[in-house]
Design a protein around this motif. Structure first.
Motif, PDB file in Angstrom:
ATOM      1  N   ASP A  12       0.824  -1.218   0.000  1.00  0.00           N
ATOM      2  CA  ASP A  12       0.000   0.000   0.000  1.00  0.00           C
ATOM      3  C   ASP A  12       0.862   1.274   0.000  1.00  0.00           C
ATOM      4  N   GLY A  13       2.180   1.113  -0.116  1.00  0.00           N
ATOM      5  CA  GLY A  13       3.052   2.275  -0.241  1.00  0.00           C
ATOM      6  C   GLY A  13       3.643   2.755   1.081  1.00  0.00           C
ATOM      7  N   GLN A  14       3.225   2.127   2.162  1.00  0.00           N
ATOM      8  CA  GLN A  14       3.714   2.543   3.481  1.00  0.00           C
ATOM      9  C   GLN A  14       5.129   1.983   3.736  1.00  0.00           C
ATOM     10  N   PRO A  15       6.118   2.844   4.081  1.00  0.00           N
ATOM     11  CA  PRO A  15       7.447   2.285   4.362  1.00  0.00           C
ATOM     12  C   PRO A  15       7.433   1.479   5.664  1.00  0.00           C
ATOM     13  N   PHE A  16       8.023   0.280   5.643  1.00  0.00           N
ATOM     14  CA  PHE A  16       7.995  -0.524   6.881  1.00  0.00           C
ATOM     15  C   PHE A  16       9.364  -0.834   7.443  1.00  0.00           C
ATOM     16  N   GLU A  17      10.427  -0.544   6.679  1.00  0.00           N
ATOM     17  CA  GLU A  17      11.759  -0.731   7.263  1.00  0.00           C
ATOM     18  C   GLU A  17      12.753   0.168   6.560  1.00  0.00           C
ATOM     19  N   LEU A  18      13.727   0.610   7.348  1.00  0.00           N
ATOM     20  CA  LEU A  18      14.919   1.231   6.780  1.00  0.00           C
ATOM     21  C   LEU A  18      16.068   0.429   7.367  1.00  0.00           C
ATOM     22  N   VAL A  19      16.864  -0.144   6.470  1.00  0.00           N
ATOM     23  CA  VAL A  19      17.945  -1.023   6.929  1.00  0.00           C
ATOM     24  C   VAL A  19      19.270  -0.550   6.363  1.00  0.00           C
ATOM     25  N   ARG A  20      20.254  -0.432   7.244  1.00  0.00           N
ATOM     26  CA  ARG A  20      21.623  -0.211   6.766  1.00  0.00           C
ATOM     27  C   ARG A  20      22.398  -1.475   7.068  1.00  0.00           C
ATOM     28  N   SER A  21      22.865  -2.116   6.001  1.00  0.00           N
ATOM     29  CA  SER A  21      23.587  -3.381   6.173  1.00  0.00           C
ATOM     30  C   SER A  21      25.018  -3.204   5.722  1.00  0.00           C
ATOM     31  N   ALA A  22      25.934  -3.792   6.465  1.00  0.00           N
ATOM     32  CA  ALA A  22      27.334  -3.837   6.033  1.00  0.00           C
ATOM     33  C   ALA A  22      27.651  -5.291   5.713  1.00  0.00           C
TER      34      ALA A  22
END
Ligand code: 16G
Length: 240
Positions: free
Chosen positions: A216-226
């Motif tokens: 539905d367009g809603q952001p559910f995660e922001l991930v910074r991965s190394a």
């Protein structure tokens, strides 16, 4: 084997020959290759020339040096396609590897400004923040720092995060995952991360920032991965 009349420099011919031996399994993953002295004798070239070839293979990650012990054949890098919004758990299982996670941190916080902006959060809306080490067959591959809006996954249970976040989103919360935007850049490993990833402090990681959206367009995660650059390469198919 070495053609001294060729226009191809000898160290490159040797590099190619060593690559082929690795490829054919003559030199096995995790085993040492012959010493510089033995190689220079068998190729009938100087040790300097052999060393140049080996150094190139160390730089490209096919070989690694162990101080005082010798030079060894590296495990081939994992090839990770860049198309397809898959989870770490799915990616590892698809390769026959066993995924596992170690949760270093899990807390509910007010997000930093930039995170709130990317996740389209209003003032005062909280996020879960977690740090996970992601392993494949018990080897650390990546460290992930994830922000999830509390309102999207209310009551998220930390005990379940040893497993798959995407499975929790889809099966427990019955949400559909839609798309994501990713950025990738190279960086020296952060000192703290070098410990978790069991890397040298001068080693290189690939940093991926992913913002994922429900359908539905809603952001559910922001991930910074190394990701360990010595264990990963990313592949994408492009078309004209
Ligand atoms: C991948 C994703 C990460 C996601 C995780 C979920 C990248 C760069 N990152 O690691 O954004 O949170 O998968 O994995 O691919 P899980 O379902 O196994 O917890």
């Amino acid at each position: 084997m070495v053609n001294k009349n060729s226009h191809v420099p000898i160290y490159i011919q040797i590099e190619e020959e060593l690559k082929q031996r690795i490829y054919l399994g003559e030199y096995e993953v995790g085993s040492p290759i012959p010493s510089e002295r033995d190689l220079s004798n068998s190729f009938e070239v100087s040790r300097m020339t052999v060393r140049q070839a080996i150094t190139n293979l160390v730089s490209s990650g096919m070989l690694y040096r162990e101080k005082g012990r010798g030079t060894y054949v590296s495990t081939p890098k994992l090839e990770q396609p860049l198309n397809g919004l898959t989870s770490f758990t799915e990616d590892m299982r698809a390769r026959g590897l066993t995924p596992s996670s170690k949760i270093i941190k899990f807390e509910q916080i007010l997000p930093p400004f930039d995170v709130a902006k990317d996740l389209l959060l209003e003032d005062g809306e909280e996020v879960y923040f977690m740090v996970r080490i992601r392993n494949a067959d018990d080897q650390p591959m990546a460290i992930e720092r994830t922000y999830i809006p509390v309102k999207t996954l209310p009551g998220l249970d930390v005990k379940k995060l040893n497993g798959s976040l995407y499975k929790i989103v889809e099966e427990e919360y019955q949400q559909k995952i839609g798309n994501a935007i990713q950025q990738m850049e190279a960086s020296l490993v952060a000192k703290e991360d070098s410990k978790y990833l069991q890397m040298d402090v001068s080693a290189v990681v690939l940093i991926i920032k992913r913002i994922s959206f429900l359908s539905d367009g809603q952001p559910f995660e922001l991930v910074r991965s190394a990701y360990r650059a010595d264990r990963y390469k990313f592949i994408s198919e492009i078309q004209r």
